[in-house]
Design an enzyme around this catalytic site. Sequence first.
Site, PDB file in Angstrom:
ATOM      1  N   SER A   1       0.780   3.579  -3.971  1.00 11.20           N
ATOM      2  CA  SER A   1      -0.269   2.577  -4.156  1.00 11.20           C
ATOM      3  C   SER A   1       0.248   1.474  -5.082  1.00 11.20           C
ATOM      4  O   SER A   1       1.246   0.825  -4.763  1.00 11.20           O
ATOM      5  CB  SER A   1      -1.547   3.230  -4.688  1.00 11.20           C
ATOM      6  OG  SER A   1      -2.635   2.345  -4.620  1.00 11.20           O
TER       7      SER A   1
ATOM      8  N   ASP B   1      -5.311   3.931   6.592  1.00  9.90           N
ATOM      9  CA  ASP B   1      -5.535   3.588   5.186  1.00  9.90           C
ATOM     10  C   ASP B   1      -6.485   2.395   5.078  1.00  9.90           C
ATOM     11  O   ASP B   1      -6.117   1.281   5.449  1.00  9.90           O
ATOM     12  CB  ASP B   1      -4.195   3.253   4.531  1.00  9.90           C
ATOM     13  CG  ASP B   1      -4.298   3.073   3.023  1.00  9.90           C
ATOM     14  OD1 ASP B   1      -5.419   2.899   2.518  1.00  9.90           O
ATOM     15  OD2 ASP B   1      -3.246   3.098   2.357  1.00  9.90           O
TER      16      ASP B   1
ATOM     17  N   HIS C   1      -5.555   6.614   2.342  1.00  6.32           N
ATOM     18  CA  HIS C   1      -4.672   6.059   1.318  1.00  6.32           C
ATOM     19  C   HIS C   1      -3.771   7.118   0.681  1.00  6.32           C
ATOM     20  O   HIS C   1      -2.691   6.802   0.198  1.00  6.32           O
ATOM     21  CB  HIS C   1      -5.494   5.361   0.240  1.00  6.32           C
ATOM     22  CG  HIS C   1      -4.675   4.566  -0.709  1.00  6.32           C
ATOM     23  ND1 HIS C   1      -3.683   3.693  -0.299  1.00  6.32           N
ATOM     24  CD2 HIS C   1      -4.666   4.515  -2.075  1.00  6.32           C
ATOM     25  CE1 HIS C   1      -3.124   3.131  -1.356  1.00  6.32           C
ATOM     26  NE2 HIS C   1      -3.689   3.619  -2.438  1.00  6.32           N
TER      27      HIS C   1
END
Length: 731
Positions: A602, A677, A709
Amino acid sequence: MKTLKALLFLGIACLFCQAVFAQEARLIATQEAVKEGKRLEIGHLMNAPQYDRSISQLQWNSMLNDPAYFYVEGDTLKRFSITTGLTQVALTLEELNTKLSTEHHTPVNRFPPILKIGDLKVILKYQHCSILFDYPTRTMIFDASQHTDATNFDVEPKNWHIAYTNENNLYCLSNGGMRFAVSHDENKGIVNGQVVHRNEFGITKGTFWSNSGNKLAYYVMDESMVQQYPLTVYTADTTYINPTRYPEAGNLMHQVKIKIFDAEDYSEVELEPYADPADNYLTSVTWSPDDKEIYVGLLNRNQKDFKLLCYDAATGKVKKVVFSESSEVYVEPEAGIFFRPGNPDQFVWLSERKGYNHLYLYNTNGKCIKAVTPEKEAWAVTSFVGFSSDGKQAYFIGTKDSPLQENLYGVDMQSGKITRITKEDGVHQVKMHVSGKYFIDSWSSPQMGRCTQIIDNKGKVVKVIQQTQDPLAGYVSPQFCIYTLKAADGVTDLYGRMILPPDFNPENRYPVIVYVYGGPHVQLINQSYNYACGTFLRFLAQQGYIVWTLDSRGSANRGFAFESAIHRHVGDVESDDQMRGIAFLKSLPYVDADRIGVDGWSYGGFMTLTLKTRYPDVFKVATAGGPVINWEWYEVMYGERYMETPQTNAEGYRNANLLNRVDSIRGKVMIMQGGVDPVVLPKNAVNFVQQCIRKKIPVDFFLYPEHEHNVRGRDRDHLFEKIYDYYRQNL
């Protein structure tokens, strides 16, 4: 002599001797311990005994005079009375399944999640429905099986009404079993009763029951003007598109309003907009104690100006602006207001206005009476827990004793005297009983895996519910060292964590894997079990890698200036700080400076590729998961808070755009991406790979088609194995 010098250097460098932690570090493991211990195995890390899960779902009852907590142990729901010290069986799985079978419902194989519990009733999540069960009489009062994909359950404990959503509409269910459709929007772009602003600003739900339980405030989000992005779902039988509406930085965003539904007469009122919904966020929704007013935070789109509005709950009209707060950087409301018992015209507000998150006491006319916690002190209130029943004490979690700890404190609302309640150094998570006299305290420390206990408001342990000293006892343990380094500004202290292989020999040279995040709201190093190191990082150290992590400026729990240092130029300050860590690593005689890798997910994926493309000769290997590649493709709320808009900060966006840095890639790079995602859109990773193809730069790419995600569940073991194998082959 060489060995002695290396050991001496290691001992000096590790700053446990400066009382950063209360416990001593185990700097060198004995060979006997290495030989005797079990080893974590790749492919089974998700099964590693990190915590004992035999007791779960701890919840308080809401009775002032008879505090009790409920919990699930095995297949049984139990109740423990603080007053009597007795444990009673409330409901067994067998009894529940018997009733489900009688009502022609499918039995369950384990005790379902508890949505709300009282001393006579419990609401359980059953499949995609909810059921209200009267456990003293073992009767099912009603079930919500009309909608098999119901979600977002919100139960109010007085009348036992349930709000829930089905697709984009909101429904209300009374304890008599009557269902009522609160909204009737056929347009799927209008969403009722769900989280808005993509979970930012501390918003965790979309419905808010009044104190009496008769009225329900709820969000209505119109996102029909927001562009839809296709997320492709592959199944054995077919392939279909599941679109998500994603407001990108600088583009049109959704518009939100709030309505109030009366659960008694089924009437409804809408709160009038104070400002243009297209350029403002609505946060911090809170009912007044008498339910006559409702308070709503209004934050403008550039997130520099906040107003707390007071509405008449009967008419939906704005009564007044209670107070305003502004910043040249950003204002970030992350909670509502908390009314003080016994003083219905006073409330507590959390603010970072003086640099650290502190508590402020206001009256409903907007006067700031005082700072409840000392606003000039450099530590943060991380969460507000509640008040004593008389309102004379407030309780909060904070970093008063160390930025690496989170403890429970009480503060006298009159004198301001602060008392630490939790006695053990570490990281504490608490749930307060409504009386304010007792807390469920779940804590861990570097040497304590997990302890869950009941404490009173003086910190006395009433009962230890569950304790696991070391869940990985018997396994080969790496060695943990905590360091304090100076940031690139030469002033700010940063904390670093080094994990050394179990059979560490300072005469050898080891490859290093840097695990990085660096962004807001995340702190990777603290004084919890293993210093917040997960089993995968332990496993990597077990394989002979030194694993290094540094919480750079931009990360959480160090104050506003520390976290907002990245404002308008993400990637710069964090990279400068991370390279201070790299310089420290290179100074160590046992670090192989030619074999350094970097891994993150991320924001950490963004930082991984930022470091790899800015310093290609430093990092031999990089593995990045779910990375933000171009901040113009990230969502409005988070992206514009830290970067403003592409129109007002073109240089910042251009500098952070990793597509512009592909030419510098050397060595091995692997990108991992969830196929569906909705947080960091797959187009980020795919466009990065495509740019590498255009530039004839080799890069590896791996897709997890079914995951969002994060790669969760059993497939996470596959992810761990994929990353480990990449380093094993290339580093």
